[in-house]
Design a protein around this motif. Structure first.
Motif, PDB file in Angstrom:
ATOM      1  N   ILE A   7       0.846  -1.201   0.000  1.00  0.00           N
ATOM      2  CA  ILE A   7       0.000   0.000   0.000  1.00  0.00           C
ATOM      3  C   ILE A   7       0.878   1.247   0.000  1.00  0.00           C
ATOM      4  N   SER A   8       1.912   1.221   0.759  1.00  0.00           N
ATOM      5  CA  SER A   8       2.766   2.406   0.821  1.00  0.00           C
ATOM      6  C   SER A   8       3.510   2.623  -0.502  1.00  0.00           C
ATOM      7  N   ILE A   9       3.892   1.565  -1.200  1.00  0.00           N
ATOM      8  CA  ILE A   9       4.550   1.696  -2.506  1.00  0.00           C
ATOM      9  C   ILE A   9       3.568   2.283  -3.524  1.00  0.00           C
ATOM     10  N   LYS A  10       2.325   1.784  -3.509  1.00  0.00           N
ATOM     11  CA  LYS A  10       1.290   2.336  -4.403  1.00  0.00           C
ATOM     12  C   LYS A  10       1.056   3.806  -4.100  1.00  0.00           C
ATOM     13  N   ALA A  11       0.964   4.129  -2.836  1.00  0.00           N
ATOM     14  CA  ALA A  11       0.733   5.517  -2.430  1.00  0.00           C
ATOM     15  C   ALA A  11       1.887   6.404  -2.865  1.00  0.00           C
ATOM     16  N   ARG A  12       3.127   5.852  -2.726  1.00  0.00           N
ATOM     17  CA  ARG A  12       4.282   6.628  -3.163  1.00  0.00           C
ATOM     18  C   ARG A  12       4.279   6.849  -4.673  1.00  0.00           C
ATOM     19  N   LEU A  13       3.956   5.765  -5.407  1.00  0.00           N
ATOM     20  CA  LEU A  13       3.893   5.881  -6.881  1.00  0.00           C
ATOM     21  C   LEU A  13       2.835   6.912  -7.296  1.00  0.00           C
ATOM     22  N   LEU A  14       1.645   6.793  -6.684  1.00  0.00           N
ATOM     23  CA  LEU A  14       0.587   7.757  -7.006  1.00  0.00           C
ATOM     24  C   LEU A  14       1.003   9.171  -6.611  1.00  0.00           C
ATOM     25  N   GLY A  15       1.651   9.263  -5.468  1.00  0.00           N
ATOM     26  CA  GLY A  15       2.082  10.572  -4.984  1.00  0.00           C
ATOM     27  C   GLY A  15       3.110  11.215  -5.889  1.00  0.00           C
ATOM     28  N   SER A  16       3.942  10.387  -6.522  1.00  0.00           N
ATOM     29  CA  SER A  16       4.962  10.954  -7.419  1.00  0.00           C
ATOM     30  C   SER A  16       4.444  11.157  -8.844  1.00  0.00           C
ATOM     31  N   ILE A  17       3.516  10.295  -9.296  1.00  0.00           N
ATOM     32  CA  ILE A  17       2.991  10.402 -10.669  1.00  0.00           C
ATOM     33  C   ILE A  17       1.952  11.519 -10.788  1.00  0.00           C
ATOM     34  N   MET A  18       1.073  11.642  -9.819  1.00  0.00           N
ATOM     35  CA  MET A  18      -0.018  12.625  -9.907  1.00  0.00           C
ATOM     36  C   MET A  18       0.468  14.066 -10.121  1.00  0.00           C
ATOM     37  N   PRO A  19       1.456  14.531  -9.389  1.00  0.00           N
ATOM     38  CA  PRO A  19       1.929  15.902  -9.629  1.00  0.00           C
ATOM     39  C   PRO A  19       2.486  16.090 -11.039  1.00  0.00           C
ATOM     40  N   ALA A  23       0.997  18.615 -13.719  1.00  0.00           N
ATOM     41  CA  ALA A  23       1.889  19.612 -14.322  1.00  0.00           C
ATOM     42  C   ALA A  23       1.820  19.556 -15.841  1.00  0.00           C
ATOM     43  N   ILE A  24       1.799  18.333 -16.406  1.00  0.00           N
ATOM     44  CA  ILE A  24       1.718  18.169 -17.869  1.00  0.00           C
ATOM     45  C   ILE A  24       0.406  18.748 -18.402  1.00  0.00           C
ATOM     46  N   VAL A  25      -0.699  18.428 -17.725  1.00  0.00           N
ATOM     47  CA  VAL A  25      -2.016  18.956 -18.140  1.00  0.00           C
ATOM     48  C   VAL A  25      -2.014  20.480 -18.079  1.00  0.00           C
ATOM     49  N   ALA A  26      -1.446  21.058 -17.023  1.00  0.00           N
ATOM     50  CA  ALA A  26      -1.395  22.517 -16.878  1.00  0.00           C
ATOM     51  C   ALA A  26      -0.583  23.144 -18.006  1.00  0.00           C
ATOM     52  N   VAL A  27       0.544  22.505 -18.351  1.00  0.00           N
ATOM     53  CA  VAL A  27       1.392  23.010 -19.447  1.00  0.00           C
ATOM     54  C   VAL A  27       0.651  22.931 -20.776  1.00  0.00           C
TER      55      VAL A  27
END
Length: 201
Positions: A7-19, A23-27
Motif C-alpha cells: 500500500i505504501s509503494i502504491k501511495a508513493r507511486l501515485l504521490g509521485s505520478i499525480m503531480p 503539471a503536464i495537463v497545466a502546461v
C-alpha cells in the motif's frame, strides 16, 4: 507487514505520478491558450491586410472612374463623341475590361462597340441615381453569370436626360487579394457581400 508495504509503494507511486500528470495537463492548457491567442492575432492580421488592400484597389479604380466622369462632364460631348470616348476605355484596364457605359432615363445605352455588357435595367442605374460622385454599389451577376461590382454616379454632361455613368469591376483581382493575404497554413478566406450574403471571392 507485506500488505502495508504494498500500500505504501502504491501511495508513493501515485504521490509521485499525480503531480507530474497535473503539471503536464497545466502546461498543455497553457500551450493551447497561447496557440489560440496566436491564431486569433494571425487571423486578425490577415483580415486587416486583406481589407486595406481591397480598399486601396477600390479607391484606385474609383479615382480613375471619377476622372473619366469629370472629363466627360467638362467636354459636354454629343452622343457620337461620347461613344468615341467610351470606345477608348474598352480593355483599357483589366479591372474593368468592358470599360465605361452610360444609360439615360429613356433606357438608351451608350457603350463601347466591343463591350458585352448589357446593363439596362440593372441595379447600378438605380444606385447611380442616388449620388453625384462615383461610388461602389451592390454586387450582382452580369449577363454572363459572373459576379461583378459596379461603380456608378449621375453624369451631368449638359443633356436634358438624366444619365448615369457606370463601370463593372470584375472580382478576379479581389479574389487574388483575398487569397494572397492569408497568413495561416491551410486556411481559406471568403469575401461576402454584407448586404446580400453572396460570396464574392
Amino acid at each position: 507487514m507485506k500488505k502495508q508495504r504494498k500500500i505504501s509503494i502504491k501511495a508513493r507511486l501515485l504521490g509521485s505520478i499525480m503531480p507530474v500528470v497535473i503539471a503536464i495537463v497545466a502546461v498543455l492548457v497553457l500551450i493551447a491558450g497561447i496557440i489560440e491567442d496566436y491564431s486569433q492575432n494571425l487571423l486578425e492580421s490577415s483580415v486587416s491586410n486583406q481589407s486595406s488592400k481591397i480598399e486601396a484597389w477600390l479607391s484606385e479604380n474609383l479615382a480613375s472612374f471619377q476622372m473619366a466622369k469629370t472629363t466627360i462632364e467638362n467636354l459636354h460631348p454629343d452622343d457620337t463623341q461620347l461613344k468615341a470616348i467610351l470606345d477608348g476605355y474598352y480593355n483599357y484596364n483589366d479591372n474593368y475590361p468592358d470599360g465605361l457605359y452610360v444609360s439615360d432615363s429613356n433606357g438608351n445605352l451608350i457603350k463601347a462597340d466591343k463591350s458585352t455588357s448589357n446593363p439596362v435595367q440593372s441595379t447600378w442605374y438605380k444606385e447611380g441615381l442616388t449620388r453625384v460622385n462615383m461610388a461602389v454599389g451592390s454586387a450582382y451577376k452580369n449577363a454572363e453569370g459572373v459576379n461583378v461590382i459596379s461603380a456608378s454616379g449621375i453624369l451631368n454632361d449638359g443633356t436634358d436626360n438624366i444619365r448615369v455613368i457606370s463601370a463593372d469591376m470584375t472580382l478576379d483581382r479581389i479574389t487574388i487579394i483575398v487569397n494572397s493575404f492569408i497568413d495561416m497554413d491551410n486556411a481559406e478566406a471568403f469575401l461576402v457581400d454584407k448586404n446580400t450574403g453572396v460570396i464574392l471571392a
